[in-house]
Design a protein around this motif. Structure first.
Motif, short mmCIF file in Angstrom:
data_model
loop_
_atom_site.label_atom_id
_atom_site.label_comp_id
_atom_site.label_asym_id
_atom_site.label_seq_id
_atom_site.Cartn_x
_atom_site.Cartn_y
_atom_site.Cartn_z
N MET A 62 -45.13 40.70 7.65
CA MET A 62 -44.88 42.25 7.33
C MET A 62 -43.85 42.68 8.17
O MET A 62 -43.69 42.38 9.41
CB MET A 62 -46.12 43.07 7.98
N ASN A 63 -42.62 43.47 7.64
CA ASN A 63 -41.77 44.28 8.47
C ASN A 63 -41.61 45.43 7.89
O ASN A 63 -42.36 45.91 6.87
CB ASN A 63 -40.55 43.23 8.05
N ASP A 64 -40.92 46.29 8.30
CA ASP A 64 -41.09 47.69 8.13
C ASP A 64 -40.40 48.04 6.56
O ASP A 64 -40.80 49.15 6.05
CB ASP A 64 -39.94 48.26 8.89
N SER A 65 -39.66 47.08 6.00
CA SER A 65 -39.23 47.48 4.69
C SER A 65 -40.38 46.85 3.52
O SER A 65 -40.11 46.91 2.51
CB SER A 65 -37.98 46.57 4.50
N SER A 66 -41.30 46.49 4.13
CA SER A 66 -42.48 45.90 3.22
C SER A 66 -42.92 47.07 2.59
O SER A 66 -43.27 48.26 3.04
CB SER A 66 -43.67 45.22 3.86
N PRO A 67 -43.22 47.03 1.41
CA PRO A 67 -43.71 48.38 0.56
C PRO A 67 -45.20 48.46 1.05
O PRO A 67 -46.05 47.44 1.34
CB PRO A 67 -43.91 47.87 -0.90
N PRO A 68 -45.88 49.78 1.09
CA PRO A 68 -47.03 49.93 1.57
C PRO A 68 -47.93 49.57 0.47
O PRO A 68 -47.62 49.68 -0.78
CB PRO A 68 -46.91 51.63 1.78
N ILE A 69 -49.11 49.33 0.83
CA ILE A 69 -50.15 48.95 -0.04
C ILE A 69 -51.38 49.72 -0.02
O ILE A 69 -51.82 50.22 0.84
CB ILE A 69 -50.59 47.52 0.21
N ILE A 70 -51.86 50.11 -1.20
CA ILE A 70 -53.02 50.82 -1.62
C ILE A 70 -54.13 49.94 -2.51
O ILE A 70 -53.40 49.44 -3.42
CB ILE A 70 -52.76 52.25 -2.30
N ALA A 71 -55.29 49.63 -1.90
CA ALA A 71 -56.20 48.91 -2.43
C ALA A 71 -57.30 49.85 -3.20
O ALA A 71 -57.73 50.57 -2.29
CB ALA A 71 -56.93 48.06 -1.61
N ILE B 71 -51.27 59.03 2.80
CA ILE B 71 -51.06 58.27 4.00
C ILE B 71 -50.25 57.20 4.17
O ILE B 71 -49.52 56.79 4.91
CB ILE B 71 -52.55 57.59 4.20
N THR B 72 -49.72 56.44 2.96
CA THR B 72 -48.92 55.39 2.83
C THR B 72 -47.50 56.03 3.04
O THR B 72 -46.47 55.35 3.30
CB THR B 72 -48.81 54.85 1.47
N LYS B 73 -47.37 57.34 3.01
CA LYS B 73 -46.03 57.96 3.41
C LYS B 73 -45.80 58.38 4.73
O LYS B 73 -45.04 58.85 5.13
CB LYS B 73 -45.71 59.10 2.32
#
Lengths: 275, 275, 275
Positions: free
Chosen positions: A1-10, A145-147
């Motif tokens: 994981m790094n900062d540019s990873s897209p956020p994940i919603i499960a 939350i992902t934002k």
């Protein structure tokens, strides 16, 4: 994981095979709010209304996901009643959004750093329908939350001791007798109990299972005998075996057969194991 | 939504549980053409060949998606016959690609700004198979739309008045009697009629339903009585209830039970409601 | 495809409807290793343990995907036994990761440029469970491939001639008689044989089928007669038809009916065709 990873919603729901478009509507609302969010289907085939199974699936899989994953859980028989909808942040950086009806296990609750009751309709997908809070409240809050929106924005603090848990029948009755439930059945008919194992030992007990030992299971006035094994491949086709599943619980299987159908057990059934 | 948002393609088919790899083949072809496209499964469990259900699912969910979403709809019993394949742009910026066989509701048709009949094989995935135009024509055209190709490139204008619609039995027969269809049944057995509601009122009528009112439903020489409610939680377990579903149509349910299985109705059934 | 395209991993399993969270766990592990990977579900409804069906689905769809797609295949009845797990690169730039149990067809094997037996636990998701190598070995190795790790890092070379293939009964017995299997049945009940076609001809034979010709099929002491057609729309509803499916094999269908249920065949069944 790094900062540019897209956020994940499960997403975890009991919408089932015919409910794909409900799931899709939640995804659509998420994409409106955060087009960069990646959405992973955790499961949509939870036994309808089963908070026990939901709690099991969630607890046994969430930790495989990258940190900061947001889990949106819509198993919500009480939609329209006054149950709260919670947003949770744990101290190991996972987020959970779902109704307060027993979905969250003791294990997850023990990790909570922050918990709020969702009330602020500024973050909702308006107008709110009466029957689909998954799409109108939980999905958009998860997307916010992902934002990076912090939980305090969604509502007021909710006391951790008021979070409901699903009643479990798991209890070590003696060194040779354990009471438990079937908390999940997979596509192959394997049944997962809620007996937690650490290697060959039942967690927090003196009970140790050895390979090849006989185990008796009884439920619903029926009894069956199997053996404890470490690999499927060690026993004959059609034999009943007990083994430690990949989620760390004792499982009941028939080698290359459907144990649930043959032995007749269902999710939620109370069982007794004699070792 | 901003300009850097990835474009979205939503897939709607009747390929079913055993047809996942057909869906995957469509996704593969899309990714060849536009690797940046994000693909959302709207549903793949449409009742086989049911244009009525497809039309319902599409009309009731598309507007939740971000603008510029491209819907590729493959419910295509006539594959191989001479039915046209249409590409549609609406004036509120949604795109639809699918066969001209009744998939598009009156509501969607009323929003059309541009409609072409897809003919230009420069945009196809060649060679075209005889049985899978979803993969070979509709998916690639959808992918090209997400790359900004305008509709005129795919073929010639198609007259909006020649777009086929699925026949509906919905008709207000009197102030107390409505004829309609079951247009969808969800995983829980709840049935969605094609009676459009606005709050408590049947749209474009003088019929108003009050909470607690009795409603009789008849179909297939059977009759049942339920009550109109606004929340599932207001009635006893096992009671028959009518409520306004999240898609704005009157729905028929049994509280925590399977109405379709108990009462015996199917998608497409003609029903009569007495209020 | 260009260099900035996100890498694709396609998942193919027999986890079934109740196994979504197993699939999700694999996706979670992949995202931990390569957050940029895009994951496409090829199918998760493979007939449990059927290496014949897996091989068919894989061979008939992989080439639609963009080059460099990594296929992770978890149909693994021998998990826990000593079967090898292979990582394969073909000379037309596709990658495959899966157990050595018959999943890879002769066609795919003929394209292999490099094949290794996966052994290096530096690339695993530790600790390795005894029952879920899909999550703990295959998914993470697939993810590392999308990051550019070359195959030699995962283990030692594996001889191509030691790759197992599923036994097939396909054999041209005469100019009028072909022995074969049903290798796949779709959601509509259409059966796909393993008889390869090139247009109207059985590949590598003198057998040519003409539109309208009668074909007899026998299996399991039953016999049925249908006709060879090029389009579904050419025959009456309920007629038995044979046609060349979109994957290039001879298929057996009932027009707008369920052939598998009506005629009684299953995946793997041995059949004989008389033309």
């Amino acid at each position: 994981m790094n900062d540019s990873s897209p956020p994940i919603i499960a997403l975890l729901t009991d919408f089932g095979l015919r409910g794909s478009h409900y799931v899709a509507s939640m995804k659509a609302v998420i994409k409106r709010i955060n087009p960069m969010a990646e959405i992973i289907d955790l499961s949509h085939t939870i036994t309808p209304y089963s908070t026990m199974e939901t709690s099991y699936i969630l607890t046994s899989t969430y930790h495989h996901f990258p940190k900061n994953t947001v889990f949106v859980i819509v198993v919500d028989p009480g939609v329209g009643s006054e149950r709260e909808i919670l947003a949770i942040r744990t101290y190991h950086d996972y987020f959970f959004v779902g109704p307060n009806n027993g979905l969250f296990s003791n294990y997850i609750i023990s990790k909570i750093e922050e918990c709020v009751s969702i009330e602020n309709d500024r973050y909702f997908y308006l107008p709110i329908s009466k029957t689909f809070h998954g799409r109108d409240i939980m999905a958009p809050v998860g997307a916010h939350i992902t934002k990076g929106t912090s939980l305090e924005n969604f509502g007021s603090n909710f006391p951790i001791e008021s979070i409901k848990q699903t009643k479990s029948d798991f209890k070590i009755l003696s060194e040779h007798k354990i009471q438990a439930n079937i908390q999940y059945i997979d596509s192959f008919g394997n049944g997962t109990t809620n007996i937690p194992m650490e290697g060959h030992e039942v967690r927090n007990s003196n009970i140790r299972l050895e390979t090849g030992n006989e185990i008796k299971i009884s439920f619903d006035q029926k009894e069956f005998i199997g053996t404890f094994e470490t690999h499927f491949s060690e026993v004959n086709k059609e034999s009943i075996i007990f083994l430690v599943g990949s989620t760390g619980f004792l499982e009941l299987s028939i080698n290359q057969g459907n144990a649930a159908a043959r032995l007749g057990f269902s999710v939620g059934d109370k069982i007794t194991i004699y070792v």
